[in-house]
Design a protein around this motif. Structure first.
Motif, mmCIF file in Angstrom:
data_model
loop_
_atom_site.group_PDB
_atom_site.id
_atom_site.type_symbol
_atom_site.label_atom_id
_atom_site.label_comp_id
_atom_site.label_asym_id
_atom_site.label_seq_id
_atom_site.Cartn_x
_atom_site.Cartn_y
_atom_site.Cartn_z
ATOM 1 N N GLU A 23 39.906 45.721 55.205
ATOM 2 C CA GLU A 23 41.184 44.939 54.847
ATOM 3 C C GLU A 23 40.609 43.614 54.322
ATOM 4 N N PHE A 24 39.407 43.593 53.734
ATOM 5 C CA PHE A 24 38.830 42.325 53.456
ATOM 6 C C PHE A 24 38.447 42.548 51.787
ATOM 7 N N PRO A 25 39.418 42.406 50.859
ATOM 8 C CA PRO A 25 38.895 43.171 49.537
ATOM 9 C C PRO A 25 37.973 41.939 49.053
ATOM 10 N N SER A 26 36.971 42.360 48.207
ATOM 11 C CA SER A 26 35.964 41.859 47.534
ATOM 12 C C SER A 26 35.708 42.289 46.116
ATOM 13 N N GLY A 27 35.114 41.251 45.368
ATOM 14 C CA GLY A 27 34.564 41.699 44.223
ATOM 15 C C GLY A 27 33.600 42.957 44.222
ATOM 16 N N VAL A 28 33.238 43.317 42.955
ATOM 17 C CA VAL A 28 32.454 44.568 42.816
ATOM 18 C C VAL A 28 31.372 44.034 42.270
ATOM 19 N N ALA A 29 30.027 44.242 42.371
ATOM 20 C CA ALA A 29 28.911 43.817 41.572
ATOM 21 C C ALA A 29 27.964 45.102 41.733
ATOM 22 N N ILE A 30 27.328 45.118 40.634
ATOM 23 C CA ILE A 30 25.989 45.889 40.367
ATOM 24 C C ILE A 30 24.635 45.322 40.370
ATOM 25 N N VAL A 31 23.922 45.312 41.493
ATOM 26 C CA VAL A 31 22.632 44.697 41.574
ATOM 27 C C VAL A 31 21.585 45.353 41.159
ATOM 28 N N GLY A 148 20.152 31.607 36.153
ATOM 29 C CA GLY A 148 21.048 31.621 35.014
ATOM 30 C C GLY A 148 22.079 32.344 35.251
ATOM 31 N N VAL A 149 23.286 32.001 34.631
ATOM 32 C CA VAL A 149 24.317 32.630 34.441
ATOM 33 C C VAL A 149 25.074 33.111 32.927
ATOM 34 N N THR A 150 25.637 34.166 33.017
ATOM 35 C CA THR A 150 26.261 34.667 31.629
ATOM 36 C C THR A 150 27.448 34.990 32.004
ATOM 37 N N GLN A 151 28.458 34.512 31.323
ATOM 38 C CA GLN A 151 29.981 34.682 31.433
ATOM 39 C C GLN A 151 30.520 35.385 30.246
ATOM 40 N N ARG A 152 31.382 36.298 30.391
ATOM 41 C CA ARG A 152 32.183 36.527 29.118
ATOM 42 C C ARG A 152 33.826 36.330 29.714
ATOM 43 N N ARG A 153 34.453 35.447 29.249
ATOM 44 C CA ARG A 153 35.854 35.170 29.279
ATOM 45 C C ARG A 153 36.850 36.235 28.961
ATOM 46 N N GLY A 154 38.044 36.274 29.684
ATOM 47 C CA GLY A 154 39.051 37.203 29.064
ATOM 48 C C GLY A 154 38.856 38.436 29.898
ATOM 49 N N HIS A 155 38.146 38.630 30.839
ATOM 50 C CA HIS A 155 38.176 39.906 31.557
ATOM 51 C C HIS A 155 38.320 39.659 33.013
ATOM 52 N N ALA A 156 39.476 40.449 33.677
ATOM 53 C CA ALA A 156 39.670 40.418 35.012
ATOM 54 C C ALA A 156 38.678 40.947 35.758
ATOM 55 N N PRO A 157 38.353 40.640 37.117
ATOM 56 C CA PRO A 157 37.371 41.223 37.882
ATOM 57 C C PRO A 157 37.866 42.282 38.631
ATOM 58 N N LEU A 158 37.073 43.222 38.739
ATOM 59 C CA LEU A 158 37.392 44.533 39.560
ATOM 60 C C LEU A 158 37.260 44.258 41.085
ATOM 61 N N ARG A 162 40.792 48.381 50.974
ATOM 62 C CA ARG A 162 41.470 49.335 51.531
ATOM 63 C C ARG A 162 41.041 50.604 50.853
ATOM 64 N N ARG A 163 39.577 50.757 50.756
ATOM 65 C CA ARG A 163 39.063 51.737 50.008
ATOM 66 C C ARG A 163 39.637 52.270 48.797
ATOM 67 N N ARG A 164 40.122 51.266 47.780
ATOM 68 C CA ARG A 164 40.707 51.902 46.723
ATOM 69 C C ARG A 164 39.901 50.563 45.631
ATOM 70 N N TYR A 165 39.914 50.814 44.618
ATOM 71 C CA TYR A 165 39.502 49.801 43.430
ATOM 72 C C TYR A 165 41.053 48.979 42.925
ATOM 73 N N HIS A 166 41.024 48.002 42.705
ATOM 74 C CA HIS A 166 41.930 47.398 41.985
ATOM 75 C C HIS A 166 41.295 46.197 40.908
ATOM 76 N N THR A 167 42.370 45.897 40.040
ATOM 77 C CA THR A 167 42.047 44.734 39.019
ATOM 78 C C THR A 167 42.552 43.571 39.305
ATOM 79 N N TRP A 168 42.150 42.533 39.269
ATOM 80 C CA TRP A 168 42.734 41.201 39.588
ATOM 81 C C TRP A 168 43.757 40.781 38.372
ATOM 82 N N PRO A 169 45.058 40.555 38.478
ATOM 83 C CA PRO A 169 45.985 40.269 37.617
ATOM 84 C C PRO A 169 45.754 39.117 36.571
ATOM 85 N N GLN A 170 46.196 39.305 35.347
ATOM 86 C CA GLN A 170 45.504 38.396 34.604
ATOM 87 C C GLN A 170 46.743 37.170 34.480
#
Length: 170
Positions: A23-31, A148-158, A162-170
């Motif tokens: 019930e606590f959605p979070s962003g998805v990362a690959i380490v 260091g940080v690298t960012q690519r603008r224009g992409h919504a986070p994954l 609730r055991r499902r993937y979603h995309t942040w609305p833009q």
């Protein structure tokens, strides 16, 4: 009612805990990291949070028996690839039981200063050095000093919740 009359269980069941955390959605990362032979290692991680901006530090929690964690501890560095909404298949690939070399054969990546960068699939990447660790029973907490940080603008986070993937609305 007094404090001494409140009865609290020692611990909830693992299923109750998983249900709560879903019930606590979070962003998805690959380490990711490279081992001593410069082979790539990586795993999907949703247990990630910021700690402090000064010095810039984040926390990631990885399974204690993870070969990716072992490679990170040997090398002392790792990259956090924050996935964009079009990268669900990559999140699933890196959370699967498939062998790690096969994972990296299936995605585009480039060597970053602290580990592989999944540049086509990540909207932001943090290059980290292990500042310290803490025991978390079945997991190890890594304190990552962000160099260091690298960012690519224009992409919504994954997102994952609730055991499902979603995309942040833009």
């Amino acid at each position: 009612m007094t404090e001494s009359s409140i009865s609290m269980p020692d611990v909830c069941s693992p299923n109750e805990f998983r249900s709560l955390m879903s019930e606590f959605p979070s962003g998805v990362a690959i380490v990711t990291t490279l081992d001593d032979e410069r082979r790539p290692w990586g795993m999907t991680c949703s247990a990630l949070c910021s700690l402090t901006p000064n010095p810039p530090t984040l926390l990631v929690c990885l399974r204690a028996e993870s070969p990716t964690l072992d490679a990170i501890l040997r090398r002392g560095t790792f990259a956090v690839n924050l996935l964009h909404g079009g990268a669900q298949s990559v999140a699933e690939l890196f959370s699967s039981r498939m062998s790690v070399p096969e994972r990296f054969e299936s995605v585009d990546w480039s060597a970053g200063p602290s580990g592989p960068h999944l540049t086509r699939h990540a909207h932001a990447i943090a290059d980290c050095r292990v500042a310290r660790t803490a025991d978390g029973d079945s997991h190890l907490v890594l304190f990552g000093r962000v160099g260091g940080v690298t960012q690519r603008r224009g992409h919504a986070p994954l997102l994952y919740g609730r055991r499902r993937y979603h995309t942040w609305p833009q």
